[in-house]
Design a protein around this motif. Structure first.
Motif, short mmCIF file in Angstrom:
data_model
loop_
_atom_site.label_atom_id
_atom_site.label_comp_id
_atom_site.label_asym_id
_atom_site.label_seq_id
_atom_site.Cartn_x
_atom_site.Cartn_y
_atom_site.Cartn_z
N GLN A 19 0.78 -1.22 0.07
CA GLN A 19 0.02 -0.11 -0.18
C GLN A 19 0.98 1.18 -0.11
O GLN A 19 0.54 2.32 -0.83
CB GLN A 19 -1.00 0.00 1.28
CG GLN A 19 -1.99 -1.20 1.16
CD GLN A 19 -2.79 -1.13 -0.22
OE1 GLN A 19 -3.54 0.11 -0.47
NE2 GLN A 19 -2.84 -2.08 -0.86
N ARG A 20 2.22 1.26 0.80
CA ARG A 20 2.68 2.35 0.80
C ARG A 20 3.25 2.64 -0.51
O ARG A 20 3.61 3.85 -1.00
CB ARG A 20 3.78 2.14 1.96
CG ARG A 20 4.83 3.39 2.06
CD ARG A 20 5.61 3.20 3.19
NE ARG A 20 6.71 4.41 3.24
CZ ARG A 20 7.54 4.68 4.10
NH1 ARG A 20 7.86 3.48 5.11
NH2 ARG A 20 8.24 5.50 4.04
N MET A 21 3.94 1.42 -1.03
CA MET A 21 4.50 1.57 -2.51
C MET A 21 3.49 2.30 -3.63
O MET A 21 3.82 3.12 -4.36
CB MET A 21 5.06 0.30 -2.91
CG MET A 21 5.53 0.18 -4.14
SD MET A 21 6.45 -1.42 -4.86
CE MET A 21 4.82 -2.14 -5.32
N HIS A 22 2.35 1.76 -3.33
CA HIS A 22 1.38 2.24 -4.31
C HIS A 22 1.00 3.79 -4.20
O HIS A 22 0.47 4.46 -5.21
CB HIS A 22 -0.02 1.48 -4.29
CG HIS A 22 0.18 -0.11 -5.02
ND1 HIS A 22 0.40 0.01 -6.16
CD2 HIS A 22 0.03 -1.09 -4.43
CE1 HIS A 22 0.62 -1.45 -6.55
NE2 HIS A 22 0.23 -2.00 -5.39
N GLN A 23 1.10 4.20 -2.91
CA GLN A 23 0.81 5.84 -2.56
C GLN A 23 2.04 6.55 -3.22
O GLN A 23 1.81 7.59 -3.63
CB GLN A 23 0.80 5.75 -0.90
CG GLN A 23 -0.35 5.38 -0.57
CD GLN A 23 -0.34 5.40 1.17
OE1 GLN A 23 0.57 5.89 1.77
NE2 GLN A 23 -1.48 5.28 1.80
#
Length: 69
Positions: free
Chosen positions: A39-43
């Protein structure tokens, strides 16, 4: 026929083969990120990243998590 394409990593700008039609054979499948890491990477990034960049981010995220504890 499995779908695949050459993509450019949004982080390092290197080309890599994405096998969207056969995810278990895709280069990114080898990097086992947690849900939170994903999720952090996608942000931070909208497009696919190469496995090397994903691994570097995973290491960075885990180091930051240790510091925050």
């Amino acid at each position: 026929m499995p779908k695949h394409e050459i993509k450019t990593c949004q982080r390092c700008q290197k080309n890599f083969e994405c096998k969207v039609g056969n995810i278990t054979q895709c280069q990114c499948y080898e990097v086992k990120m947690t849900y939170e890491e994903t999720q952090r990477m996608h942000q931070e990034y909208e497009e696919c990243l190469c496995a090397a960049c994903m691994l570097e981010l995973q290491i960075q995220y885990r180091k930051e998590e240790l510091v925050d504890k």
